[in-house]
Design a protein around this motif. Structure first.
Motif, PDB file in Angstrom:
ATOM      1  N   VAL A  87       0.854  -1.184   0.000  1.00  0.00           N
ATOM      2  CA  VAL A  87       0.000   0.000   0.000  1.00  0.00           C
ATOM      3  C   VAL A  87       0.890   1.235   0.000  1.00  0.00           C
ATOM      4  O   VAL A  87       2.046   1.188   0.424  1.00  0.00           O
ATOM      5  CB  VAL A  87      -0.944   0.031   1.235  1.00  0.00           C
ATOM      6  N   HIS A  88       0.363   2.354  -0.463  1.00  0.00           N
ATOM      7  CA  HIS A  88       1.103   3.607  -0.516  1.00  0.00           C
ATOM      8  C   HIS A  88       1.130   4.218   0.882  1.00  0.00           C
ATOM      9  O   HIS A  88       0.095   4.638   1.409  1.00  0.00           O
ATOM     10  CB  HIS A  88       0.431   4.561  -1.500  1.00  0.00           C
ATOM     11  N   GLY A  89       2.321   4.279   1.484  1.00  0.00           N
ATOM     12  CA  GLY A  89       2.444   4.749   2.856  1.00  0.00           C
ATOM     13  C   GLY A  89       2.048   6.191   3.072  1.00  0.00           C
ATOM     14  O   GLY A  89       1.714   6.590   4.190  1.00  0.00           O
ATOM     15  N   GLY A  90       2.061   7.009   2.008  1.00  0.00           N
ATOM     16  CA  GLY A  90       1.729   8.420   2.151  1.00  0.00           C
ATOM     17  C   GLY A  90       0.240   8.701   2.141  1.00  0.00           C
ATOM     18  O   GLY A  90      -0.194   9.800   2.483  1.00  0.00           O
ATOM     19  N   ARG A  91      -0.558   7.713   1.752  1.00  0.00           N
ATOM     20  CA  ARG A  91      -2.013   7.910   1.726  1.00  0.00           C
ATOM     21  C   ARG A  91      -2.625   7.602   3.086  1.00  0.00           C
ATOM     22  O   ARG A  91      -2.077   6.866   3.890  1.00  0.00           O
ATOM     23  CB  ARG A  91      -2.651   6.963   0.693  1.00  0.00           C
ATOM     24  N   SER A  92      -3.802   8.146   3.295  1.00  0.00           N
ATOM     25  CA  SER A  92      -4.562   7.774   4.481  1.00  0.00           C
ATOM     26  C   SER A  92      -5.355   6.510   4.166  1.00  0.00           C
ATOM     27  O   SER A  92      -5.540   6.131   2.997  1.00  0.00           O
ATOM     28  CB  SER A  92      -5.531   8.891   4.873  1.00  0.00           C
ATOM     29  N   ALA A  93      -5.827   5.862   5.214  1.00  0.00           N
ATOM     30  CA  ALA A  93      -6.629   4.655   5.024  1.00  0.00           C
ATOM     31  C   ALA A  93      -7.877   4.974   4.198  1.00  0.00           C
ATOM     32  O   ALA A  93      -8.250   4.220   3.290  1.00  0.00           O
ATOM     33  CB  ALA A  93      -7.017   4.067   6.378  1.00  0.00           C
ATOM     34  N   ARG A  94      -8.510   6.109   4.500  1.00  0.00           N
ATOM     35  CA  ARG A  94      -9.738   6.454   3.765  1.00  0.00           C
ATOM     36  C   ARG A  94      -9.454   6.747   2.293  1.00  0.00           C
ATOM     37  O   ARG A  94     -10.198   6.300   1.422  1.00  0.00           O
ATOM     38  CB  ARG A  94     -10.421   7.657   4.408  1.00  0.00           C
ATOM     39  N   SER A  95      -8.356   7.454   2.004  1.00  0.00           N
ATOM     40  CA  SER A  95      -8.067   7.780   0.604  1.00  0.00           C
ATOM     41  C   SER A  95      -7.696   6.518  -0.173  1.00  0.00           C
ATOM     42  O   SER A  95      -8.039   6.371  -1.346  1.00  0.00           O
ATOM     43  CB  SER A  95      -6.957   8.830   0.507  1.00  0.00           C
ATOM     44  N   HIS A  96      -6.989   5.601   0.471  1.00  0.00           N
ATOM     45  CA  HIS A  96      -6.640   4.333  -0.178  1.00  0.00           C
ATOM     46  C   HIS A  96      -7.896   3.560  -0.566  1.00  0.00           C
ATOM     47  O   HIS A  96      -8.040   3.104  -1.717  1.00  0.00           O
ATOM     48  CB  HIS A  96      -5.780   3.507   0.781  1.00  0.00           C
ATOM     49  N   LEU A  97      -8.826   3.436   0.371  1.00  0.00           N
ATOM     50  CA  LEU A  97     -10.056   2.691   0.097  1.00  0.00           C
ATOM     51  C   LEU A  97     -10.960   3.449  -0.872  1.00  0.00           C
ATOM     52  O   LEU A  97     -11.642   2.838  -1.697  1.00  0.00           O
ATOM     53  CB  LEU A  97     -10.797   2.405   1.401  1.00  0.00           C
ATOM     54  N   ALA A 101     -12.572   2.061  -4.279  1.00  0.00           N
ATOM     55  CA  ALA A 101     -14.020   2.113  -4.500  1.00  0.00           C
ATOM     56  C   ALA A 101     -14.338   2.798  -5.824  1.00  0.00           C
ATOM     57  O   ALA A 101     -15.176   2.315  -6.605  1.00  0.00           O
ATOM     58  CB  ALA A 101     -14.698   2.843  -3.343  1.00  0.00           C
ATOM     59  N   HIS A 102     -13.658   3.908  -6.111  1.00  0.00           N
ATOM     60  CA  HIS A 102     -13.910   4.647  -7.347  1.00  0.00           C
ATOM     61  C   HIS A 102     -13.570   3.803  -8.572  1.00  0.00           C
ATOM     62  O   HIS A 102     -14.346   3.741  -9.540  1.00  0.00           O
ATOM     63  CB  HIS A 102     -13.095   5.939  -7.351  1.00  0.00           C
ATOM     64  N   SER A 103     -12.418   3.132  -8.541  1.00  0.00           N
ATOM     65  CA  SER A 103     -11.983   2.355  -9.710  1.00  0.00           C
ATOM     66  C   SER A 103     -12.839   1.119  -9.944  1.00  0.00           C
ATOM     67  O   SER A 103     -12.860   0.571 -11.054  1.00  0.00           O
ATOM     68  CB  SER A 103     -10.519   1.952  -9.567  1.00  0.00           C
ATOM     69  N   ASN A 104     -13.567   0.693  -8.921  1.00  0.00           N
ATOM     70  CA  ASN A 104     -14.420  -0.487  -9.060  1.00  0.00           C
ATOM     71  C   ASN A 104     -15.906  -0.133  -9.122  1.00  0.00           C
ATOM     72  O   ASN A 104     -16.750  -1.032  -9.064  1.00  0.00           O
ATOM     73  CB  ASN A 104     -14.173  -1.458  -7.901  1.00  0.00           C
ATOM     74  N   GLY A 105     -16.207   1.168  -9.230  1.00  0.00           N
ATOM     75  CA  GLY A 105     -17.594   1.588  -9.350  1.00  0.00           C
ATOM     76  C   GLY A 105     -18.430   1.296  -8.119  1.00  0.00           C
ATOM     77  O   GLY A 105     -19.623   0.993  -8.219  1.00  0.00           O
ATOM     78  N   ARG A 109     -20.104   5.138   0.376  1.00  0.00           N
ATOM     79  CA  ARG A 109     -20.501   4.734   1.725  1.00  0.00           C
ATOM     80  C   ARG A 109     -19.810   3.441   2.159  1.00  0.00           C
ATOM     81  O   ARG A 109     -19.630   3.205   3.352  1.00  0.00           O
ATOM     82  CB  ARG A 109     -22.016   4.559   1.816  1.00  0.00           C
ATOM     83  N   ARG A 110     -19.395   2.614   1.166  1.00  0.00           N
ATOM     84  CA  ARG A 110     -18.753   1.344   1.519  1.00  0.00           C
ATOM     85  C   ARG A 110     -17.416   1.576   2.228  1.00  0.00           C
ATOM     86  O   ARG A 110     -16.987   0.762   3.034  1.00  0.00           O
ATOM     87  CB  ARG A 110     -18.522   0.493   0.260  1.00  0.00           C
ATOM     88  N   VAL A 111     -16.764   2.707   1.937  1.00  0.00           N
ATOM     89  CA  VAL A 111     -15.478   2.996   2.573  1.00  0.00           C
ATOM     90  C   VAL A 111     -15.645   3.092   4.080  1.00  0.00           C
ATOM     91  O   VAL A 111     -14.931   2.448   4.856  1.00  0.00           O
ATOM     92  CB  VAL A 111     -14.868   4.289   2.006  1.00  0.00           C
ATOM     93  N   ASP A 112     -16.610   3.906   4.526  1.00  0.00           N
ATOM     94  CA  ASP A 112     -16.827   4.065   5.966  1.00  0.00           C
ATOM     95  C   ASP A 112     -17.362   2.784   6.588  1.00  0.00           C
ATOM     96  O   ASP A 112     -17.038   2.466   7.741  1.00  0.00           O
ATOM     97  CB  ASP A 112     -17.787   5.227   6.238  1.00  0.00           C
ATOM     98  N   GLU A 113     -18.157   2.041   5.833  1.00  0.00           N
ATOM     99  CA  GLU A 113     -18.713   0.792   6.367  1.00  0.00           C
ATOM    100  C   GLU A 113     -17.617  -0.224   6.672  1.00  0.00           C
ATOM    101  O   GLU A 113     -17.606  -0.840   7.743  1.00  0.00           O
ATOM    102  CB  GLU A 113     -19.728   0.203   5.378  1.00  0.00           C
ATOM    103  N   VAL A 114     -16.682  -0.393   5.731  1.00  0.00           N
ATOM    104  CA  VAL A 114     -15.643  -1.399   5.970  1.00  0.00           C
ATOM    105  C   VAL A 114     -14.611  -0.913   6.980  1.00  0.00           C
ATOM    106  O   VAL A 114     -14.057  -1.718   7.736  1.00  0.00           O
ATOM    107  CB  VAL A 114     -14.954  -1.841   4.652  1.00  0.00           C
ATOM    108  N   LEU A 115     -14.357   0.407   7.026  1.00  0.00           N
ATOM    109  CA  LEU A 115     -13.454   0.930   8.056  1.00  0.00           C
ATOM    110  C   LEU A 115     -14.005   0.637   9.447  1.00  0.00           C
ATOM    111  O   LEU A 115     -13.261   0.253  10.360  1.00  0.00           O
ATOM    112  CB  LEU A 115     -13.264   2.435   7.873  1.00  0.00           C
ATOM    113  N   GLU A 116     -15.313   0.801   9.599  1.00  0.00           N
ATOM    114  CA  GLU A 116     -15.933   0.494  10.885  1.00  0.00           C
ATOM    115  C   GLU A 116     -15.884  -1.005  11.174  1.00  0.00           C
ATOM    116  O   GLU A 116     -15.608  -1.424  12.304  1.00  0.00           O
ATOM    117  CB  GLU A 116     -17.388   0.973  10.897  1.00  0.00           C
ATOM    118  N   GLU A 117     -16.113  -1.808  10.150  1.00  0.00           N
ATOM    119  CA  GLU A 117     -16.140  -3.256  10.345  1.00  0.00           C
ATOM    120  C   GLU A 117     -14.801  -3.797  10.820  1.00  0.00           C
ATOM    121  O   GLU A 117     -14.747  -4.729  11.631  1.00  0.00           O
ATOM    122  CB  GLU A 117     -16.556  -3.960   9.053  1.00  0.00           C
ATOM    123  N   VAL A 118     -13.693  -3.213  10.338  1.00  0.00           N
ATOM    124  CA  VAL A 118     -12.367  -3.716  10.732  1.00  0.00           C
ATOM    125  C   VAL A 118     -11.761  -2.932  11.894  1.00  0.00           C
ATOM    126  O   VAL A 118     -10.625  -3.196  12.288  1.00  0.00           O
ATOM    127  CB  VAL A 118     -11.391  -3.707   9.530  1.00  0.00           C
TER     128      VAL A 118
END
Length: 306
Positions: A87-97, A101-105, A109-118
């Motif tokens: 993973v790119h160390g300079g990015r934040s967890a949210r920006s990475h996810l 999310a953007h590249s996979n359409g 909201r899935r970003v915050d959902e999975v951040l909470e799940e883990v």
């Protein structure tokens, strides 16, 4: 919901090195399948071929009846954690996810959902470069879950996790499988998956060693051995081997006897006037069964052909 992963005579070579050798197995939905083998056995190579990151040299592997490579918006079909450090160390967890999310359409909201799940909500804006290995593992699992896929692949997912994290991951895998997903978990340690997996695929030197349920595999560990201590090791060894037993000397001065029960060992020692200090039967553990089956593969090393 889950989809079947099927490998048929799957082979992957790197020059003169055969990392995966004619593997044939099936991974079905509804339970966790452990993918086991020593370091260098070909596990990571197999996962990369399943994901289409490497082409097979021969044979096939399919997800739901077709090769995974080329599927648009792949995270909707298969989620994977292969290397928590990738993973790119300079990015934040949210920006990475968010980028994934953007590249996979996928909806934001899935970003915050999975951040909470883990369990990474409070660390969402921190740079990944400052994350511990355990946090990177959680982030990798979040990325795998992002597309809510029916198939999930995890390579050594427990590395770096504290005991609480290990219990959380095991619970997560059980829940994902109970939802009908196909869950494949790779590890080189039997003890890491014996409390998680219901099915096992075991490989060594790129070849299939076992593909069976955990219960069936555990039967390999029922081999009875007897620990014996005596000041007359040579005499006892001679007596027992003549009767068909196998005797192995241990570093602590004891002997491990297989192929003969404790009662018979005691009788032979008594009749031969061999003094015994200890006579203790025991069954081999699941870890020992795994080590025994893969013993010929442990010394195998061909670059980094994991």
């Amino acid at each position: 919901m889950g989809r079947v992963i099927e490998a048929n005579e799957l082979t992957k070579r790197y020059g003169a090195t055969t990392a995966v050798d004619r593997l044939t197995f099936t991974v079905r939905p509804g339970h966790v399948t452990g993918f086991l083998g020593p370091n260098g056995a070909g596990k990571s190579t197999t996962l990369r071929v399943i994901l289409g990151l490497n082409d097979p040299s021969s044979g096939t592997v399919t997800v739901d009846g077709q090769p995974f490579r080329g599927r648009p918006r792949g995270l909707r079909h298969v989620g994977a954690l292969l290397d928590a450090h990738d993973v790119h160390g300079g990015r934040s967890a949210r920006s990475h996810l968010s980028a994934l999310a953007h590249s996979n359409g996928l909806p934001r909201r899935r970003v915050d959902e999975v951040l909470e799940e883990v369990g990474l909500t409070t660390a969402a804006r921190r740079r990944i470069g400052g994350f511990s290995l355990g946090m990177k593992q959680r982030l990798g699992i979040a990325a795998a879950l992002l597309g809510d896929p029916p198939v999930l692949l995890f390579d050594e997912p427990l590395n770096g996790l504290d005991p609480e994290g290990v219990l959380w991951v095991r619970g997560l895998f059980h829940r994902l499988a109970a939802e009908g997903r196909t869950v494949l978990v790779s590890s080189h340690l039997m003890r890491e998956v014996e409390h998680t997996a219901q099915q096992l695929i075991v490989i060594g030197r790129g070849e299939l060693i076992a593909a069976e349920s955990l219960a069936e595999f555990a039967a390999h560990g029922t081999r009875l051995t007897v620990t014996v201590r005596t000041p007359e090791v040579a005499r006892l060894t001679s007596v027992l081997t003549k009767e068909g037993a196998a005797v192995r000397g241990e570093a602590d001065g004891s002997c491990t006897v297989t192929g003969m029960g404790a009662d018979r060992i005691g009788e032979l020692a008594f009749h031969s006037r061999v003094l015994l200090h200890e006579l203790a039967p025991r069954s081999a553990s699941l870890e020992e069964a795994f080590m025994g089956l893969t013993a010929d593969s442990v010394e195998y090393s061909a670059g980094d052909a994991r």
